[in-house]
Design a protein around this motif. Sequence first.
Motif: not given
Length: 178
Positions: A98-104
């Motif tokens: 999981n990436k908390k800030d994966g999509l800009t």
Amino acid sequence: MRITRTLAVVATALATAALGSAGPARADQVMEGVYGYTQGDVVADWVIYPSCVPTVGDLRVNLELPVACRLHVAANPSTKVAGGDARLTNGVWTFSTNKKDGLTCPDGATTAPIVETYEFDDRTMSGTRSVSFSDVCDGQVAANILTYPFTLAYKGPLPIPVDRYPLYCEPGGLKRCF
């Protein structure tokens, strides 16, 4: 009588061969080392080391083959490539992160969470990276799953040598292997 005995021997041999081939194709080798990861113009290194746990038998015999393995995949944090603990499922190694800030978001200022799933085949040295997200960015980006193919290439051994097999098991009641 002789024909019956011959047929029984042939049937036993065929059954033994069928059972012997029912296991994993390459139980004697588990990925280990430094691998180059290439996904289009994204290039990174994965350091892969297995941890295998003897889970079968009574441990009176030394274990020559890896069983119950998990691959620990470490990636350079400065790349877009993640790492994790891969498990073998249906012949393919899989792990998710999981990436908390994966999509800009389109506004360029806010971000949204994503889930990355890596699946790879250690025989073909290829796999896919799937990026999934729900409706994000105040409805500006719809839920989606994006899939990217990648390849792996062996670059070299682990930086620290590892002795994996055989595991020598103590005789007697303790059943410890080392």
